[in-house]
Every structure is written in structure tokens, then in C-alpha cells.
Design an enzyme around this catalytic site. Structure first.
Site, PDB file in Angstrom:
ATOM      1  N   PHE A 169       2.243  -1.056   8.551  1.00  0.00           N
ATOM      2  CA  PHE A 169       2.633  -0.998   9.964  1.00  0.00           C
ATOM      3  C   PHE A 169       2.398  -2.362  10.594  1.00  0.00           C
ATOM      4  CE2 PHE A 169       2.087   3.559   9.351  1.00  0.00           C
ATOM      5  CZ  PHE A 169       3.098   4.093  10.137  1.00  0.00           C
ATOM      6  N   GLU A 172      -4.675  -6.537   3.029  1.00  0.00           N
ATOM      7  CA  GLU A 172      -3.467  -7.279   3.369  1.00  0.00           C
ATOM      8  C   GLU A 172      -3.571  -8.752   3.040  1.00  0.00           C
ATOM      9  OE1 GLU A 172      -4.967  -5.073   5.259  1.00  0.00           O
ATOM     10  OE2 GLU A 172      -3.512  -3.448   5.303  1.00  0.00           O
ATOM     11  N   HIS A 230       0.440   1.169  15.710  1.00  0.00           N
ATOM     12  CA  HIS A 230       1.596   1.622  14.940  1.00  0.00           C
ATOM     13  C   HIS A 230       2.910   1.375  15.675  1.00  0.00           C
ATOM     14  CE1 HIS A 230      -1.665   3.765  12.945  1.00  0.00           C
ATOM     15  NE2 HIS A 230      -0.865   4.053  11.955  1.00  0.00           N
ATOM     16  N   GLU A 279       0.841  -1.201   0.000  1.00  0.00           N
ATOM     17  CA  GLU A 279       0.000   0.000   0.000  1.00  0.00           C
ATOM     18  C   GLU A 279       0.877   1.253   0.000  1.00  0.00           C
ATOM     19  OE1 GLU A 279      -2.107  -0.876   3.592  1.00  0.00           O
ATOM     20  OE2 GLU A 279      -3.130  -2.580   2.687  1.00  0.00           O
TER      21      GLU A 279
HETATM   22  C1  LIG Z   1      -5.821  -2.827   7.955  1.00  0.00           C
HETATM   23  C2  LIG Z   1      -5.099  -1.568   7.712  1.00  0.00           C
HETATM   24  N1  LIG Z   1      -4.197  -1.504   6.715  1.00  0.00           N
HETATM   25  C3  LIG Z   1      -3.502  -0.372   6.473  1.00  0.00           C
HETATM   26  C4  LIG Z   1      -3.712   0.739   7.237  1.00  0.00           C
HETATM   27  C5  LIG Z   1      -2.897   1.992   7.002  1.00  0.00           C
HETATM   28  N2  LIG Z   1      -3.729   3.069   6.463  1.00  0.00           N
HETATM   29  C6  LIG Z   1      -4.271   3.992   7.285  1.00  0.00           C
HETATM   30  S1  LIG Z   1      -5.317   4.983   6.471  1.00  0.00           S
HETATM   31  C7  LIG Z   1      -5.066   4.239   4.997  1.00  0.00           C
HETATM   32  C8  LIG Z   1      -5.845   4.679   3.806  1.00  0.00           C
HETATM   33  C9  LIG Z   1      -7.318   4.643   4.055  1.00  0.00           C
HETATM   34  O1  LIG Z   1      -8.042   5.068   2.958  1.00  0.00           O
HETATM   35  P1  LIG Z   1      -9.634   5.104   2.953  1.00  0.00           P
HETATM   36  O2  LIG Z   1     -10.189   3.825   3.433  1.00  0.00           O
HETATM   37  O3  LIG Z   1     -10.046   5.566   1.610  1.00  0.00           O
HETATM   38  O4  LIG Z   1     -10.007   6.187   4.053  1.00  0.00           O
HETATM   39  P2  LIG Z   1      -9.633   7.732   4.082  1.00  0.00           P
HETATM   40  O5  LIG Z   1      -8.329   7.815   4.826  1.00  0.00           O
HETATM   41  O6  LIG Z   1      -9.532   8.229   2.701  1.00  0.00           O
HETATM   42  O7  LIG Z   1     -10.697   8.393   4.859  1.00  0.00           O
HETATM   43  C10 LIG Z   1      -4.126   3.209   5.149  1.00  0.00           C
HETATM   44  C11 LIG Z   1      -3.614   2.367   4.062  1.00  0.00           C
HETATM   45  C12 LIG Z   1      -4.675   0.643   8.270  1.00  0.00           C
HETATM   46  N3  LIG Z   1      -4.951   1.688   9.060  1.00  0.00           N
HETATM   47  N4  LIG Z   1      -5.356  -0.505   8.484  1.00  0.00           N
END
Ligand SMILES: Cc1ncc(C[n+]2csc(CCOP(=O)(O)OP(=O)(O)O)c2C)c(N)n1
Ligand SMILES: [Mg+2]
Lengths: 398, 324
Positions: free
Chosen positions: B83, B60, B129, B29
């Protein structure tokens, strides 16, 4: 066309054809799909035979209240961003641009509904009456939650993407059972908020399967803000997300997420339907994350400012302001008053943040289990003794 | 020899792997245009293209599962999990599929997938994290687990992981990403699955890995001022675990402290304590003492300093070991 993917529980092949067309179109570029809109970017009202009726009870006062909420939460967002820049918060997750999606949907919920947010739903929190300063505890590093979810039926933020979505379905299944036991109970539903990125997680798929199987009273509310950090929407879906609902066997609606009136109407419809036992709905609020993903992010690495500018022109607050002014529903005095209220909220949140007590690790020990646990007790005792060693040593030195 | 940070060393190691192994590719990602949230993959998409550096959908299980499929097709996928706390949607694929594929095919199939996971705390971050979940993976047979603690190891171990026929999880000490050191780009470090004695001593041995290695070294230095000679071992590999090196050290010093950020209960330290008490029982002058996190979810940033093992905690453990 107002709403092509409409409120039908039966599976409609023509809808599918439409979505395949949309898929072909999307492969060419920006996903265009029919979208419910009741207030356009210029602040003009639009007709919609299905959802228009869900907005007729919104008088001038109600619309002004929407504006007030959106302006407040935007001001709150700015204050939190400033607090982060000043080192008072470790991180801040901005919602600017998504106010209509959050206020419109949040204001459509009833007190007995239960809301499962992700981490950006500060606007929804405001509509639920959460003390806004409490949202900052997580980002200041003094709590993992920060508020009592049962006081407002607004669950804690969840940082593991999509993990809260099945909880919303399970909670809704509980509501179903309670209602069977007690017919006098006020009908209720749950709302699961998640993003376009999170929609790719398996948890969302499984949630939709369960919700459809049991006709659970849940509204899946996806804010498609076009970005998952640096990853554009196209990587998550080749078709409008709302189209996916058909595959599970319940309605999916794409709504203009920057149109607070339409978002409110569609959510109200979906919640009424869910509470009446007609099952889940997926709402895709088509919106845009105007800011960075978080204060730790730098969007210039992956997107063009021209795209941001195009979305700034569709700002949810501006269009409602235009409408209120052109209809003579609000004047300068109103907007000045709103600005003043925002200032007060910001000042309150700042003060509360600076006064937040630092937590003690002893409470972390105490809260691991609900019942006494010998290992935790042993480690707590060890920690106390270890810490006391330093105090004694200091005492000796003094 | 160039000097670089651990993050840059992994970046260069990945660049070298992508350059020399045409079947290798990165998946994760935000690893493309953004270069990952820690910029570890910075510039790689531009250099190698979107087929080699794949910005994945946010899933994931999908990342690990498709990497397994790619590996079955002869590729050498290198997955990034953003993370530590977000690996769990992929846990099923890692433990039920990736770890077992070689065994359940009676040795016929290999799945040389590398999974990079930034791990550990001390960065003042929010929930999920700052975790150290290595023991959950170490308990699963079929996975190799390594964790570099310096740029030289970071540069070479990531490449050695890509070359390995087995699945390898590389736990990257995220709070040390900016730690600088010299990297010999010509001469690989020795076997990535072996421990290194970083400092010799005669009174006690401290075993650490990943983010706690600099802490263990600092503690050994502080102990020296008190007239104690402490040997420090950087484990480097958690599975397999180089018990020979640890045993040899304990046979010399007679005392062992194991330090990791992860909770002690059910952790790597317990495994080391048990094995060493079997292998070097008569050499031990004191019980093996563990220094680690508590039996609690990783606490909020404002109290993490009380949770994370620091120099004082290691010195306290050394005091206790010496008291026997
Ligand atoms: C299971 C998981 N994988 C990766 C992350 C890391 N991460 C945090 S926010 C994000 C993007 C989220 O995008 P979206 O679902 O479109 O929500 P937005 O932030 O745009 O509101 C990622 C990859 C996470 N928090 N949880
Ligand atoms: Mg998004």
C-alpha cells in the site's frame, strides 16, 4: 528441556551452538525449539525450574480471572467480526487463538508500565482497562486512534509495521532518565508488541540495538502466530526469533504462547528484570492466528485447514478450562457466568459502535498542528465557504 | 479486443513481461500464493515459479535494496509495495540509492527497477491505505513516475516500465482496479511518458491523472450541459511531465484546472501551475486553479468524501476559472 536460551546477560557460546542446531533443524521444516511451558495442551501443569516460581502465586481465583479475560476478548472478537460482516466496520483484525499470549502478558504489566501495541492486541487492551468499544473506532473509520493512550498507558494502534517498536525503546529511555531524577518513582518498563512478519523490518533491528546499548527497560514481545498475511514464518526467520536476542546481547525466550500461565510468568520475569535496570528481553510467544489475517483475507489461498485444526487442538481457552475443571477450581456455573459476561460485553460494544458519532472533517483540520498554522486556517476557511455554497444553493432551491 | 479490469490488465502485462524478458522477476509481500492483496499477481507464481515471483520477508527497505542489487547483476526486478503508506521504510533505498545510482556512477550503472505502488483513497479503508505520495518521489531526480488510468494503459505501461533503463515507479489507482475497458493486446500505447488528450474542448483544460481521470471526464460532461467546452488531459506520466501537451492545450483554451488527490501544497499541481504560467502567460485568461487534498494527513474513512476532489470540486474550480 525447559528454557535453553536463558536469562543470562553474558553471551553464551553454547546457546549459539544450540541455535545453529535449531537452524539446521528448521531448514528441514517446522521450527522446533525449546519453549517454556507451564500448562500443556491437555491442561496438565508442567514444571520449569526457572519460570515455575513466577507462577506459584497464581491461585484458583487468578487463573479463573485469566480465563474470564480470554473468554471475554474472544467473545468481543466474534462480535466485532459480526459487526464487520454486517457492514458496521470497514475491517476487523481478529485475535482468535492469541488470547493467552495477550492476556498472559498484559496481566503481567503494572499500571505505570507503558504498552506499545501493533493492531491485533485487543486482549492486551482489555487488561489495561481500555473501553473495548473504542478499539472499534479505527475499524469503523471514525478515528485513527480512538482512545486516550495516557489514561491507560496503552498506546494507539500502529498500522505501519514495527514503527512503534523504537518508540517503546525511546519511552523506556525516558523512564530511565526520570528514575535517575526521582528515586521514589515506581520502577516502570515498556512493552513493544509486534508480529513475526514485522520482526523483519529494520525498525525492529535498530530498536534492539538501541535497547541493548542503553540497557533500556523494554520488553520486546513478539507474537509469532506463524503467518504474516500469507507468508509463513520460515520466510522471516530460519531460527526461532528468540534466538536473535543473543546477537544483540540480551536474553530471548520462546514461550508457549497458548499457555497463559507460562506467558504470564515469563513476562512477569522480564518486566521485573527490566524495571530493576537489567535491560531488555525478547519474548517470542509461539502461537497461531486461527482466523484470517483480517476480514478481508482468505486463508484458503495459502494454508491448509489441517494446520489450523492442529492448532485448534492447542486452544488456549480449552486447556485452561480442562485444568480448572480437573483441579475442581471451576464448575459449570463459573463457565456459564463467564459466557454471560461475554454476552454483555458484546452487547455493550455493539450498542456503542452503532451509536458512534460520525466525525467532522473540521476536527481533522483542527488537529493537524498543535499551534495555529496559516495554511490550515486558509484551507479551513475555504472549505467552510465551499460547503456553505451548497447549503445556500439548497436553500435557494427550497 | 478483450475487455478487462485495470487489475487484470496489469496482471496480463506482468505475465507478458515475465514471459518475454527472462531476467524480469517480481518481488513483494504476499504476491505469491495469495496473488497480492489486490490479486494483481494472481497465478503468476504458479506459472513462473518461486524464483520469478518472490514472496519476500516483511521489509520494504529489503525489497527495494535487494531489487537494486538484482538490477546491478543484470536482472529486471519489479517490486510491489502493498500500500502507498508502506513505501516509507523503503524510501531511503529509493531516494538515496535507486534514484542516484546512474548519476553517481557517471552514467556507467543502470538500475532498471520497477516499483508498483497501489495508491489513492476512496476505498473506505484505515490509516496509511489511501495516500497519494507521488510528489515526494517526483521531487527526486532519477526516478520516472507513471500512473495509468485505464486498462489499455495499465497493460502496456507496466511492460514499458520494465523495458525502461531507468527506475520507474508505477502508481496504480487502487480504487479503479475494477474499472473495465478494452485492451489492444497487439498495439502498444504510445510513449508512456506522454500525456493524452482524452476529450477536446475550447473553454478550459482540466489536467488529471490516475484515479481522478474518470472524475475529470465526468466533470467535463457535466460542464458541457452548462454550455462549457472542457478539454481533459490524462497526464499518465508525472515525471517526466509532458508540459508540451498541457501548454498546447492551454494556448487553445486559456484556462487550466489541475486536479489530484494529493494535497495541493507542494504538489504536482503547483509545479504545473508554475511552468504553465512561464510558458503560456499571455494565453492565460485566469490563474491556474488547483483541486486537491487538504494540508492534513489523509482523513478517516467516514469523512474522506469531504477530502477527495469530486465532480463538484472540479466544476467549482472551472466556475472560478471562467469568472475571470
Ligand atoms: C510497513 C508495512 N508494510 C506492510 C504492511 C501491510 N501488512 C499489514 S499486516 C501485514 C502482515 C503482518 O504480519 P505480522 O507482523 O506477523 O503480524 P500479524 O498480522 O500476524 O499479527 C502486512 C504485510 C504494513 N502494515 N506495514
Ligand atoms: Mg504474524
Amino acid at each position: 528441556m525447559a528454557a535453553a536460551h536463558l536469562p543470562t546477560t553474558e553471551f553464551d557460546q553454547t546457546d549459539l551452538d544450540g541455535s545453529l542446531e535449531a537452524a539446521a533443524e528448521m531448514a528441514q521444516g517446522e521450527p522446533e525449539a525449546p519453549m517454556v511451558q507451564l500448562l500443556d495442551a491437555e491442561g496438565r501443569r508442567r514444571e520449569d525450574p526457572t519460570f515455575g516460581p513466577y507462577a506459584t502465586d497464581l491461585d484458583g481465583e487468578a487463573l479463573k480471572a485469566f480465563y474470564r479475560d480470554m473468554a471475554s476478548v474472544r467473545r468481543f472478537d466474534q462480535e466485532a467480526t459480526a459487526l464487520q460482516r454486517q457492514g458496521e466496520l470497514a475491517l476487523w483484525v481478529q485475535l482468535t487463538g492469541q488470547e493467552a499470549a495477550q492476556i498472559g502478558s498484559g496481566r503481567a504489566t503494572a499500571p505505570q508500565d507503558y504498552i506499545f501495541p501493533t493492531y491485533r492486541e485487543h486482549g492486551v487492551a482489555l487488561t489495561r482497562g481500555v473501553d473495548m468499544s473504542e478499539l472499534l473506532k479505527l475499524f469503523r473509520g471514525v478515528a485513527n486512534g480512538g482512545w486516550d493512550p495516557t489514561a491507560t498507558n496503552f498506546h494507539l494502534y500502529t498500522l505501519v509495521l514495527a514503527a512503534q517498536v523504537p518508540h517503546a525503546v525511546g519511552y523506556a529511555m525516558g523512564i530511565q532518565r526520570d528514575q535517575k531524577m526521582d528515586a521514589a518513582l515506581a520502577p516502570a518498563a515498556t512493552v513493544a508488541y509486534f508480529g513475526d512478519g514485522a520482526s523483519s523490518e529494520g525498525d525492529v533491528h535498530e530498536s534492539m540495538v538501541f535497547a541493548a546499548s542503553y540497557k533500556a527497560p523494554v520488553v520486546f514481545f513478539c507474537q509469532n502466530n506463524h503467518w504474516a498475511i500469507s507468508v509463513p514464518f520460515e520466510v522471516q526467520s530460519r531460527i526461532p526469533l528468540s534466538n536473535r536476542a543473543q546477537g544483540y546481547g540480551f536474553p530471548g525466550i520462546r514461550v508457549d504462547g497458548n499457555d497463559v500461565i507460562a506467558v504470564h510468568a515469563v513476562t512477569k520475569w522480564a518486566l521485573e528484570r527490566a524495571r530493576a535496570g537489567e535491560g531488555p528481553v525478547l519474548i517470542e510467544a509461539f502461537t497461531y492466528r486461527l482466523g484470517a489475517h483480517t476480514t478481508a483475507d482468505d486463508p484458503t489461498k495459502y494454508r491448509h485447514s489441517a494446520e489450523e485444526d492442529a492448532w485448534r487442538a492447542k486452544d488456549p481457552l480449552l486447556r485452561l478450562e480442562k485444568y480448572l475443571r480437573s483441579e475442581g477450581l471451576a464448575d459449570d456455573a463459573f463457565f456459564a457466568e463467564v459466557a454471560e459476561e461475554g454476552k454483555q460485553l458484546a452487547a455493550y460494544v455493539r450498542k456503542a459502535t452503532l451509536e458512534m458519532a460520525n466525525p467532522d472533517i473540521r476536527s481533522a483540520f483542527a488537529n493537524v498542528y498543535a499551534q495555529a498554522h496559516p495554511l490550515v486556517e486558509e484551507e479551513t476557511a475555504w472549505f467552510e465557504k465551499y460547503e456553505a455554497g451548497f447549503t445556500d444553493a439548497e436553500g435557494e432551491n427550497a | 479486443m478483450p475487455t478487462m479490469t485495470i487489475a487484470k490488465a496489469i496482471n496480463e502485462g506482468l505475465r507478458a513481461a515475465l514471459g518475454s524478458e527472462p531476467k524480469s522477476l517480481l518481488m513483494g509481500e504476499d504476491i505469491g500464493d495469495l496473488g497480492g492483496v489486490y490479486r494483481v499477481t494472481e497465478g503468476l507464481k504458479k506459472e513462473f515459479g518461486a524464483d520469478r515471483v518472490v514472496d519476500s520477508p516483511l521489509a520494504e527497505s529489503g525489497i527495494i535494496g535487494t531489487c537494486i542489487g538484482l538490477a546491478l547483476r543484470g536482472y529486471r526486478p519489479i517490486a510491489e509495495i502493498q500500500f502507498d503508506g508502506f513505501v516509507f521504510p523503503g524510501f531511503n533505498q529509493i531516494t538515496t540509492q535507486l534514484a542516484k545510482m546512474h548519476a553517481r556512477s557517471d552514467g556507467q550503472l543502470t538500475v532498471p527497477v520497477v516499483i508498483r505502488i497501489p495508491y489513492g483513497g476512496g476505498i473506505g479503508s484505515v490509516e496509511h491505505h489511501s495516500e497519494s505520495p507521488e510528489a515526494l518521489f517526483a521531487h527526486t531526480a532519477g526516478l520516472r513516475i507513471i500512473t495509468p488510468s485505464n486498462p489499455q494503459d495499465a497493460y502496456w505501461m507496466i511492460q514499458q516500465a520494465v523495458e525502461c533503463q531507468d527506475p520507474v515507479i508505477v502508481f496504480e489507482p487502487k480504487r479503479r482496479y475494477w474499472l473495465k475497458g478494452e485492451v489492444d493486446l497487439e498495439k502498444p500505447t504510445s510513449d508512456p511518458f506522454s500525456a493524452h488528450v482524452l476529450r477536446e474542448g475550447t473553454d478550459a483544460t482540466v489536467v488529471a491523472y490516475g484515479p481522478l481521470v474518470p472524475v475529470a471526464l465526468a466533470a467535463a460532461k457535466a460542464a458541457e450541459e452548462d454550455g462549457r467546452s472542457v478539454e481533459v488531459i490524462d497526464l499518465r506520466s508525472i515525471s517526466p511531465l509532458d508540459f508540451d501537451t498541457v501548454t498546447a492545450s492551454v494556448e487553445k483554451t486559456g484556462r487550466l484546472v489541475v486536479a489530484h488527490e494529493a494535497p495541493t501544497f507542494g504538489g504536482i499541481g503547483g509545479e504545473i501551475a508554475a511552468r504553465i504560467s512561464e510558458r503560456a502567460f499571455y494565453a492565460l485568461e485566469a490563474p491556474v486553479i488547483r483541486v486537491g487534498g487538504f494540508h492534513m494527513p489523509y482523513p478517516v474513512a467516514r469523512v474522506e468524501e469531504h477530502y477527495l476532489p469530486d465532480i463538484d470540486r472540479i466544476l467549482d474550480a472551472l466556475d472560478r476559472a471562467m469568472a475571470y
